[in-house]
Design an enzyme around this catalytic site. Structure first.
Site, mmCIF file in Angstrom:
data_model
loop_
_atom_site.group_PDB
_atom_site.id
_atom_site.type_symbol
_atom_site.label_atom_id
_atom_site.label_comp_id
_atom_site.label_asym_id
_atom_site.label_seq_id
_atom_site.Cartn_x
_atom_site.Cartn_y
_atom_site.Cartn_z
ATOM 1 N N ASN A 59 0.866 -1.186 0.000
ATOM 2 C CA ASN A 59 0.000 0.000 0.000
ATOM 3 C C ASN A 59 0.899 1.231 0.000
ATOM 4 O O ASN A 59 1.458 1.592 1.032
ATOM 5 C CB ASN A 59 -0.895 -0.033 1.242
ATOM 6 C CG ASN A 59 -1.779 1.203 1.339
ATOM 7 O OD1 ASN A 59 -1.880 1.981 0.393
ATOM 8 N ND2 ASN A 59 -2.406 1.386 2.491
ATOM 9 N N LYS A 94 0.093 4.242 -0.321
ATOM 10 C CA LYS A 94 -0.587 5.410 0.264
ATOM 11 C C LYS A 94 -0.340 6.654 -0.609
ATOM 12 O O LYS A 94 -0.254 6.542 -1.825
ATOM 13 C CB LYS A 94 -0.140 5.634 1.709
ATOM 14 C CG LYS A 94 -0.225 4.372 2.544
ATOM 15 C CD LYS A 94 -0.112 4.633 4.011
ATOM 16 C CE LYS A 94 -0.019 3.305 4.754
ATOM 17 N NZ LYS A 94 -0.171 3.441 6.181
ATOM 18 N N HIS A 115 -9.627 0.983 4.669
ATOM 19 C CA HIS A 115 -8.350 1.155 5.365
ATOM 20 C C HIS A 115 -8.589 2.036 6.594
ATOM 21 O O HIS A 115 -9.410 2.962 6.556
ATOM 22 C CB HIS A 115 -7.314 1.789 4.427
ATOM 23 C CG HIS A 115 -5.937 1.735 5.002
ATOM 24 N ND1 HIS A 115 -5.502 2.641 5.946
ATOM 25 C CD2 HIS A 115 -4.915 0.869 4.803
ATOM 26 C CE1 HIS A 115 -4.260 2.329 6.289
ATOM 27 N NE2 HIS A 115 -3.881 1.263 5.609
ATOM 28 N N GLU A 159 -7.046 4.419 7.753
ATOM 29 C CA GLU A 159 -6.875 5.858 7.503
ATOM 30 C C GLU A 159 -8.122 6.448 6.866
ATOM 31 O O GLU A 159 -8.472 7.610 7.113
ATOM 32 C CB GLU A 159 -5.624 6.090 6.643
ATOM 33 C CG GLU A 159 -4.356 5.839 7.459
ATOM 34 C CD GLU A 159 -3.168 5.311 6.679
ATOM 35 O OE1 GLU A 159 -3.168 5.404 5.447
ATOM 36 O OE2 GLU A 159 -2.237 4.780 7.324
ATOM 37 N N GLU A 163 -5.780 -5.435 10.124
ATOM 38 C CA GLU A 163 -4.741 -4.445 10.396
ATOM 39 C C GLU A 163 -5.020 -3.747 11.721
ATOM 40 O O GLU A 163 -5.795 -2.782 11.765
ATOM 41 C CB GLU A 163 -4.720 -3.396 9.280
ATOM 42 C CG GLU A 163 -4.417 -3.954 7.913
ATOM 43 C CD GLU A 163 -3.808 -2.893 7.022
ATOM 44 O OE1 GLU A 163 -2.681 -3.104 6.567
ATOM 45 O OE2 GLU A 163 -4.440 -1.844 6.813
ATOM 46 N N GLY A 167 2.053 1.846 10.756
ATOM 47 C CA GLY A 167 2.981 2.976 10.666
ATOM 48 C C GLY A 167 3.630 3.335 11.985
ATOM 49 O O GLY A 167 4.234 4.402 12.119
ATOM 50 N N SER A 216 3.055 -2.634 10.213
ATOM 51 C CA SER A 216 4.509 -2.634 10.411
ATOM 52 C C SER A 216 5.176 -3.959 10.022
ATOM 53 O O SER A 216 6.147 -4.373 10.650
ATOM 54 C CB SER A 216 4.864 -2.240 11.847
ATOM 55 O OG SER A 216 4.410 -0.926 12.110
HETATM 56 C C1 PEP Z 1 -0.979 -0.112 5.857
HETATM 57 O O1 PEP Z 1 -1.001 1.045 5.536
HETATM 58 O O2 PEP Z 1 -1.877 -0.865 5.439
HETATM 59 C C2 PEP Z 1 0.101 -0.574 6.730
HETATM 60 C C3 PEP Z 1 0.016 -1.767 7.233
HETATM 61 O O3 PEP Z 1 1.129 0.297 6.976
HETATM 62 P P1 PEP Z 1 2.540 -0.044 7.695
HETATM 63 O O4 PEP Z 1 3.042 -1.324 7.082
HETATM 64 O O5 PEP Z 1 3.408 1.119 7.392
HETATM 65 O O6 PEP Z 1 2.241 -0.230 9.145
#
Ligand code: PEP
Length: 253
Positions: free
Chosen positions: A9, A11, A98, A100, A170, A176, A216
């Site tokens: 992703n 973003k 997501h 976000e 997630e 992040g 992460s």
């Molecule tokens: C994501 O944005 O779906 C995500 C898992 O981000 P990160 O791997 O940076 O935690």
């Protein structure tokens, strides 16, 4: 058998030139180094979909996905992108829900159910995200919440449609932040999600659903996370922006 998937992703990152370079580098490394049966997905910003798709070309291992779509079919919705537009570009997947989008754009389960419907109606496979914030995990109600998120946005689907959906668990506290769920925490929640799906649709359907872990994931922790029986791959944010690291994650499956 369910698919193994590693999705990056991106973003709202990268210029067009940087995005093209990232796609080209990963494409070359994956073509050279990845042998197993894993699907790789680049979830790019909207403006780069066509360009990255052209770079990927006719590759049956790598696909391109959008990061969102409108709940509306078409019309006066300035700035929005419809599922039909994505389909007309031959984009096979779209991330929906997501954290976000839930957090900054107020997307809730009801709206996401509409987005899931419009995506499926237009032949796109949703990558449906769910997951709890830290407060909920600390209260111990995380399983209940994630089951509710899945139920609210997916349980109106027929079994045939549900099988087209990829679920991504997630935990928001791991996105992040550099804080990853332990392999055991990931496995536990994935098993809860699969069991919940089995309760409604039966075990054979639940066994066909790909459930990704996100939060992460990096080259150092991917192997342990992906070794879990109910973890079918990853949705990777930050680490998907570095070609070598992302390729190592893909190789961890
Ligand atoms: C994501 O944005 O779906 C995500 C898992 O981000 P990160 O791997 O940076 O935690």
């Amino acid at each position: 058998m369910r698919k193994k998937i590693v999705a990056g992703n991106w973003k709202m990152n990268k210029t067009l030139q940087e995005a093209n370079t990232l796609a080209s580098e990963v494409l070359a490394m994956v073509n050279d180094e990845v042998k197993g049966d894993v699907k790789v997905i680049f979830c790019t910003p909207f403006p780069y979909l066509q360009s990255v798709k052209t770079i990927v070309g006719n590759n049956n291992r790598i696909s391109v996905a959008a990061q969102n779509c409108s709940e509306h079919e078409s019309g006066a919705y300035t700035g929005e992108t419809s599922a039909a537009m994505l389909k007309s570009m031959d984009i096979p997947y779209v991330i929906l829900g997501h954290s976000e989008r839930r957090q900054y754009f107020g997307e809730d389960g009801k709206l996401l159910a509409k987005k899931v419907d419009v995506a499926l109606k237009n032949g796109l496979a949703p990558i449906f995200c769910c997951g709890e914030v830290l407060e909920i995990r600390e209260k111990g109600t995380h399983e209940q919440l994630v089951k509710q998120q899945v139920e609210e946005s997916l349980f109106h689907l027929s079994a045939d449609d549900l099988k087209k959906v990829v679920v991504a668990y997630e935990p928001v506290w791991a996105i992040g932040t550099g804080k990853t769920a332990t392999a055991q925490q990931a496995q536990e929640m994935h098993a809860v999600i699969r069991k919940h799906i089995a309760g409604k649709y039966g075990q054979p359907t639940a066994d066909e659903i790909t459930i990704l872990y996100g939060g992460s994931v990096n080259a150092a922790n991917a192997k342990e996370l992906f070794a879990n029986p109910d973890v079918d791959g990853g949705l990777v944010g930050g680490a998907s922006l570095k070609s070598r690291e992302f390729t190592e994650i893909v190789k961890s499956i």
